[in-house]
Write a protein that holds these residues in place. Structure first.
Motif: not given
Length: 658
Positions: A483-491, A496-507
């Protein structure tokens, strides 16, 4: 979803052609890859392969028989040469039948295949002879014509039934050769030759007349005689004779040098009675004896006889201060205690008890003194109270080591605590071991190694990693779980190795998502959007893209490549080499976008009978770097129709290798 069709059964002709191709490539016919589940196809495939291999081996044997006239080179009884040797031997039988004027269609029970080979070689030779005869018989006779138009052949040939052509006589088969015992007859055109079966041996060579001739080593210069010797040839060898001839009174040694003969020793009584022999260079002389007194005597004043010498009255004491007793022709010393008289040197010598009684007087070392001795001990021991034996000395009592000391019999041993090593200079001082500087120091810690006194510790990058329980490896921190990430609610959070990524996929428009995205992302699965067209939306219907997928992968920084690294597998339901009813299906894979520095490629392979696209990293990428590989999986038919699936692979390359 892709359609799945069943594979139609291949024809037996296709199975045979595949076996023949693999036989020509010298593949193992017993372990061919199956091209059909049919047992009959497998049998036809294997037998067609074996037939090609056997035909090739048989052709090799026939060529050897035609070119060499014998099959000795195929004598090894192996699986590869057995068929070749059989065809070679049978071809020789056919050639022999042709030479003897026999029919090529003989009735020998040599087997079906052997009979075919024999007849083929016989017929082939007959055709060649007919061609030659046509050329030769353009005149009346092939060789020589005599009166009444009678044709006669040269020696070594015989007239053929046509009365004009001549053919070679095989003297070896007819027993008409004059080869001796130990020689083998070899037929040649119009004649024959004899070849020895046993070599001539060392020192001999084979002449053109097939005889053994002695090699003159002296004439050819292959001898090893030195400069002072001359070479003399012998049958099968040679001898080295000295060039220099010694005169009387000398003898020659093995190296050719002249050495003087001592006649006074080698001869018995070379001089008359009353004379002495004196050797000279190359000879000797005789001299008359003079009066000569022995040791301990001297001539009297008249010079006529020898009298005793009283050595005890000499100006210099002969016994060195010890008592002296004169004897006829000699003397004897009365030695003091601790000394013995030496009858050879005529002196009183120290007893040297240490030498006469080794190991009996002292336990370790014995040192002789004038008329006596004393004991001493080797290093690591001290003299016992009895003055003869030695007790162990405990060196550890004087603390010679910087850390740990262990007393051993006659010495001591220094030891170091863990993390230290004994100095090579004095063997007593303990020095800190720099574990980080050892040849394996680069592998002790995943990231960085810090040396400390007697030990070391490892550290990891400031963020994204934590030290594992083994204290050496760095393990990734899953910010999405902690829970130490800062991703938004819609993400969605992707670790990943050494970190994280906030991604959102839309069709995209006219596509709908398949499955639950939350559940899939927790398993790092693929998010897939499938085309969903509205009625009468022809643009959507004609769009060849069937689905759009998103997935992600985290990679370390590969700094050294020994081979391509396979990272993504695109599996299909299309059977490899399959033919569907009324249509042929093919699948192509391609990287459309995002291939940084051409570090990736995609290949097609077959896995469990289905096409699979494999994305590989073929060049190193130094992180941190991120890219989106846009992959195309296109389905093609023989009619030109095609559809494709787009897969977006979000690739994140870490800064580090772990």
């Amino acid at each position: 979803a892709d359609l799945v069709f069943f594979t139609c059964q291949l024809s037996l002709d296709d199975c045979c052609k595949d076996g023949q191709k693999r036989g020509n490539d010298n593949e193992d016919c017993a372990s061919l890859p199956l091209i059909s589940p049919s047992t009959t196809c497998r049998i036809v495939q294997e037998q067609c392969c074996v037939t090609v291999l056997e035909d090739n081996m048989c052709t090799t044997g026939i060529n050897v028989a035609k070119e060499q006239g014998l099959c000795d080179s195929l004598f090894a009884n192996t699986c590869e040469t057995k068929t070749a040797k059989m065809c070679c031997d049978c071809c020789l039988v056919g050639k022999a039948a042709l030479e003897l004027g026999l029919s090529c269609d003989h009735s020998l029970s040599v087997g079906y295949q052997c009979g075919l080979v024999s007849r083929a070689c016989c017929v082939h030779g007959s055709q060649n002879n007919q061609t030659a005869e046509t050329t030769l018989t353009e005149g009346k006779c092939a060789h020589r014509c005599e009166g009444n138009d009678t044709c006669i052949c040269f020696k070594g040939y015989k007239l053929k039934p046509d009365g004009k052509s001549c053919e070679d006589i095989n003297e070896c088969l007819l027993g008409a050769s004059n080869c001796r015992a130990g020689e083998r007859c070899i037929n040649t055109e119009g004649s024959f030759r004899c070849q020895r079966e046993v070599s001539c041996g060392t020192g001999y060579e084979l002449t053109d007349s097939n005889n053994c001739k002695d090699i003159d080593e002296c004439e050819t210069g292959i001898h090893n005689c030195g400069l002072e010797f001359k070479c003399q040839n012998t049958q099968g060898s040679f001898r080295c004779l000295p060039k220099m001839q010694c005169g009387a009174g000398f003898i020659q040694d093995a190296l050719g040098h002249c050495i003087d003969i001592n006649e006074c020793v080698s001869q018995t009584g070379p001089c008359p009675r009353g004379q002495v022999c004196i050797n000279t260079l190359g000879s000797y002389i005789c001299q008359r004896n003079a009066v000569n007194c022995g040791r301990g005597y001297h001539l009297n004043d008249d010079g006529t006889r020898c009298v005793d010498i009283d050595e005890c009255k000499a100006p210099v004491p002969v016994c060195g201060g010890h008592g002296c007793i004169n004897q006829l022709g000699s003397y004897r010393c009365e030695c003091e205690s601790g000394y013995n008289f030496n009858s050879i040197t005529r002196l009183c010598e120290d007893n040297n008890e240490c030498r006469h009684y080794p190991g009996r007087l002292c336990a370790h070392k014995c040192e002789n003194t004038l008329g006596s001795y004393k004991c001493s001990c080797t290093t690591g021991f001290k003299l016992a109270a009895d003055g003869r034996n030695c007790d162990d000395l405990n060196e550890c009592e004087s603390n010679p080591c910087s850390q740990e000391c262990a007393n051993v019999y006659g010495s001591y041993q220094c030891y170091c605590r863990r993390g230290y090593q004994l100095s090579d200079l004095d063997g007593m001082t303990c020095e800190d071991i720099d574990e980080c500087a050892l040849p394996t120091g680069g592998h002790i810690c995943s990231y960085r190694c810090h040396n400390t006194a007697g030990s070391f510790h490892c550290s990891c990058p400031v963020s994204g990693y934590t030290l594992s329980p083994n204290g050496r490896s760095c393990q990734d921190v899953d910010e999405c779980v902690t829970g130490t990430h800062h991703c938004a609610e819609n993400q969605s959070c992707f670790n990943v190795q050494g970190g994280f990524r906030c991604l959102s996929f839309e069709c995209p428009h006219s596509y709908k998502q398949v499955g639950d995205i939350a559940t899939r992302l927790e398993r790092s699965d693929t998010v897939r959007c499938v085309k969903s067209c509205q009625p009468n939306d022809f643009v959507c219907i004609l769009d060849p893209t069937h689905s759009v997928s998103h997935t992600f992968i985290s990679l370390p920084t590969f700094r050294e490549f020994t081979q391509p690294e396979e990272i993504v597998f695109l599996r299909t339901t299309v059977p490899a080499y399959g033919v569907y009813p009324l249509v042929t299906y093919e699948v192509n894979f391609e990287i459309l976008e995002g291939n940084l520095e051409n570090a990736f490629d995609i290949i097609k392979r077959v896995d469990n009978g289905k096409y699979v696209g494999v994305v590989r990293q073929v060049k190193p990428l130094i992180g941190p770097v991120a890219t989106v590989l846009k992959l195309s999986m296109r389905n093609l038919t023989a009619q030109g129709d095609s559809s494709q699936n787009i897969i977006n692979v979000h690739v994140f390359v870490s800064e580090f290798w772990f």
